[in-house]
Write a protein that holds these residues in place. Structure first.
Motif, PDB file in Angstrom:
ATOM      1  N   LEU A 238       0.828  -1.212   0.000  1.00  0.00           N
ATOM      2  CA  LEU A 238       0.000   0.000   0.000  1.00  0.00           C
ATOM      3  C   LEU A 238       0.862   1.261   0.000  1.00  0.00           C
ATOM      4  CD1 LEU A 238      -2.812  -1.051   2.509  1.00  0.00           C
ATOM      5  CD2 LEU A 238      -3.006  -0.794   0.034  1.00  0.00           C
ATOM      6  N   LEU A 239       1.910   1.220   0.829  1.00  0.00           N
ATOM      7  CA  LEU A 239       2.818   2.377   0.850  1.00  0.00           C
ATOM      8  C   LEU A 239       3.478   2.580  -0.508  1.00  0.00           C
ATOM      9  CD1 LEU A 239       4.525   1.952   4.355  1.00  0.00           C
ATOM     10  CD2 LEU A 239       2.865   3.692   3.666  1.00  0.00           C
ATOM     11  N   GLY A 240       3.870   1.442  -1.142  1.00  0.00           N
ATOM     12  CA  GLY A 240       4.501   1.550  -2.466  1.00  0.00           C
ATOM     13  C   GLY A 240       3.544   2.137  -3.497  1.00  0.00           C
ATOM     14  N   ILE A 241       2.241   1.667  -3.400  1.00  0.00           N
ATOM     15  CA  ILE A 241       1.251   2.203  -4.347  1.00  0.00           C
ATOM     16  C   ILE A 241       1.033   3.693  -4.120  1.00  0.00           C
ATOM     17  CG2 ILE A 241      -1.184   2.107  -4.977  1.00  0.00           C
ATOM     18  CD1 ILE A 241      -1.068  -0.907  -4.406  1.00  0.00           C
ATOM     19  N   LEU A 242       0.936   4.083  -2.868  1.00  0.00           N
ATOM     20  CA  LEU A 242       0.733   5.504  -2.539  1.00  0.00           C
ATOM     21  C   LEU A 242       1.918   6.337  -3.004  1.00  0.00           C
ATOM     22  CD1 LEU A 242      -0.825   5.214   1.054  1.00  0.00           C
ATOM     23  CD2 LEU A 242      -1.991   5.843  -1.078  1.00  0.00           C
ATOM     24  N   LEU A 243       3.125   5.797  -2.746  1.00  0.00           N
ATOM     25  CA  LEU A 243       4.330   6.526  -3.172  1.00  0.00           C
ATOM     26  C   LEU A 243       4.391   6.647  -4.691  1.00  0.00           C
ATOM     27  CD1 LEU A 243       6.988   7.848  -2.333  1.00  0.00           C
ATOM     28  CD2 LEU A 243       8.057   5.599  -2.412  1.00  0.00           C
ATOM     29  N   TYR A 244       4.034   5.554  -5.353  1.00  0.00           N
ATOM     30  CA  TYR A 244       4.027   5.581  -6.820  1.00  0.00           C
ATOM     31  C   TYR A 244       3.008   6.589  -7.340  1.00  0.00           C
ATOM     32  CZ  TYR A 244       3.204   4.080 -11.617  1.00  0.00           C
ATOM     33  OH  TYR A 244       3.001   4.060 -12.962  1.00  0.00           O
ATOM     34  N   GLU A 245       1.823   6.565  -6.756  1.00  0.00           N
ATOM     35  CA  GLU A 245       0.793   7.512  -7.175  1.00  0.00           C
ATOM     36  C   GLU A 245       1.237   8.944  -6.934  1.00  0.00           C
ATOM     37  OE1 GLU A 245      -2.057   7.186  -8.672  1.00  0.00           O
ATOM     38  OE2 GLU A 245      -2.002   5.006  -8.845  1.00  0.00           O
ATOM     39  N   ASP A 246       1.892   9.169  -5.818  1.00  0.00           N
ATOM     40  CA  ASP A 246       2.347  10.528  -5.509  1.00  0.00           C
ATOM     41  C   ASP A 246       3.391  10.994  -6.514  1.00  0.00           C
ATOM     42  OD1 ASP A 246       2.465  12.826  -3.579  1.00  0.00           O
ATOM     43  OD2 ASP A 246       4.543  12.122  -3.399  1.00  0.00           O
ATOM     44  N   GLN A 247       4.366  10.125  -6.795  1.00  0.00           N
ATOM     45  CA  GLN A 247       5.407  10.494  -7.757  1.00  0.00           C
ATOM     46  C   GLN A 247       4.818  10.700  -9.150  1.00  0.00           C
ATOM     47  OE1 GLN A 247       8.328   7.413  -7.517  1.00  0.00           O
ATOM     48  NE2 GLN A 247       9.231   8.204  -5.591  1.00  0.00           N
ATOM     49  N   HIS A 248       3.871   9.809  -9.510  1.00  0.00           N
ATOM     50  CA  HIS A 248       3.253   9.931 -10.829  1.00  0.00           C
ATOM     51  C   HIS A 248       2.448  11.221 -10.935  1.00  0.00           C
ATOM     52  CE1 HIS A 248       1.680   8.593 -14.651  1.00  0.00           C
ATOM     53  NE2 HIS A 248       0.414   8.773 -14.199  1.00  0.00           N
ATOM     54  N   SER A 249       1.786  11.576  -9.845  1.00  0.00           N
ATOM     55  CA  SER A 249       1.003  12.819  -9.840  1.00  0.00           C
ATOM     56  C   SER A 249       1.901  14.027  -9.979  1.00  0.00           C
ATOM     57  CB  SER A 249       0.190  12.876  -8.533  1.00  0.00           C
ATOM     58  OG  SER A 249      -0.501  14.083  -8.451  1.00  0.00           O
ATOM     59  N   GLN A 250       3.050  14.020  -9.276  1.00  0.00           N
ATOM     60  CA  GLN A 250       3.981  15.150  -9.372  1.00  0.00           C
ATOM     61  C   GLN A 250       4.547  15.269 -10.797  1.00  0.00           C
ATOM     62  OE1 GLN A 250       6.939  14.798  -6.341  1.00  0.00           O
ATOM     63  NE2 GLN A 250       5.480  15.140  -4.635  1.00  0.00           N
ATOM     64  N   ARG A 251       4.846  14.134 -11.404  1.00  0.00           N
ATOM     65  CA  ARG A 251       5.369  14.181 -12.777  1.00  0.00           C
ATOM     66  C   ARG A 251       4.339  14.772 -13.733  1.00  0.00           C
ATOM     67  NH1 ARG A 251       8.213   8.223 -13.132  1.00  0.00           N
ATOM     68  NH2 ARG A 251       9.991   8.709 -11.736  1.00  0.00           N
ATOM     69  N   ARG A 252       3.072  14.406 -13.558  1.00  0.00           N
ATOM     70  CA  ARG A 252       2.037  14.952 -14.441  1.00  0.00           C
ATOM     71  C   ARG A 252       1.912  16.460 -14.254  1.00  0.00           C
ATOM     72  NH1 ARG A 252      -3.303  11.558 -13.796  1.00  0.00           N
ATOM     73  NH2 ARG A 252      -2.625  11.628 -11.606  1.00  0.00           N
TER      74      ARG A 252
END
Length: 295
Positions: free
Chosen positions: A261-275
């Motif tokens: 879950l932490l990995g998914i949240l971290l991935y989503e956060d990084q992906h959101s920042q990149r967008r």
């Protein structure tokens, strides 16, 4: 004068009392059967009549029979007379008494002795409830039964001269038997508990059946609860070695799930920042191109 009369009267009354005691009826004898008053058919029986003072003539009689039934004379005074029955049969069952003669006259009659003859009818059955193996202090019920129409049943305990219990019989429709239930107890290991039972008809209460097979009750000591010392815990509360494999697997599974879950949240956060950065970069590029076109 009056005083002398009273003294003489007192002495006369006491002298008369003592004379009457000395000349009174001799005391009653004791009647007994050494082998016991319940005797198997065709066995020899000796009935003893004992006295505290010597006597030369003894008489034995049976209720309902000739009086006296037997007489014994001796040349010298004795303290006991014995009356032998070589082979006891049905007609000898009954109540007996004896008495004796001294210089003062005939004695009182002894207490009655009831002589019982057994073996005239087939034996009844004897069983016990709940079990023949019991714990000290428990109560049991002995069941005596027969298909013969006995009026009463008798329960005897080994080692005792007299019958333990005598009960009226009851007819049981389901079994077609006459039976009696004898409550016994509480039983203890200090005694021997072996029983037999007999049946008889009311018209001849001194004529019994053959004895049942012996029934032996085995009594064990009561088991006391184990008392543990203060340093020893109750075995029920002592913690037992536990298998932690399942718990460890659950913990590992939860940890992995949390990491995922932490990995998914971290991935989503990084992906959101990149967008966001990508969008901002495109907007800047568009603004530059608009500026260049306007110039």
């Amino acid at each position: 004068m009056t005083f002398i009369f009273i003294v003489l009267l007192y002495l006369g009354l006491n002298l008369g009392h003592e004379t009457s005691v000395l000349a009174g009826t001799p005391p009653k004898p004791t009647l007994s059967v050494q082998s016991g008053s319940v005797v198997a058919r065709r066995k020899p029986v000796t009935i003893s009549c004992e006295v505290t003072t010597g006597a030369r003539e003894y008489r034995l009689y049976k209720e309902g029979g000739p009086h006296p039934w037997r007489t014994q004379n001796t040349l010298e005074a004795t303290n006991k007379a014995e009356f032998l029955i070589p082979s006891i049969e049905q007609q000898y069952g009954g109540r007996y008494r004896c008495y004796y003669k001294t210089a003062a006259g005939w004695s009182e009659h002894s207490d009655p002795l009831e002589l019982v003859v057994t073996g005239l009818y087939s034996k009844p059955s004897l069983s016990v409830q709940p079990s023949s193996v019991v714990t000290s202090g428990e109560n049991i019920t002995c069941q005596c039964g027969s298909q013969l129409g006995f009026s009463r049943f008798v329960l005897t305990k080994e080692g005792e001269q007299k019958p333990s219990l005598i009960l009226d019989s009851v007819f049981i429709n389901s079994t077609g038997q006459f039976q009696s239930l004898f409550p016994v107890g509480p039983v203890t290991p200090s005694q021997k508990w072996t029983f037999r039972c007999y049946g008889y008809h009311a018209i001849s209460p001194q004529v019994w059946s053959e004895p049942s097979d012996p029934l032996e009750i085995h009594v064990s000591e009561a088991v006391e609860p184990l008392r543990l010392s203060p340093n020893i815990s109750d075995p029920k509360t002592v913690s037992q070695p536990q298998d932690y494999t399942k718990e460890n697997l659950i913990r590992i599974g939860v940890s992995v799930l949390v990491l995922v879950l932490l990995g998914i949240l971290l991935y989503e956060d990084q992906h959101s920042q990149r967008r966001i950065q990508y969008t901002a970069s495109r907007e800047n590029s568009a603004s530059v191109k608009v500026a260049e076109t306007s110039e």
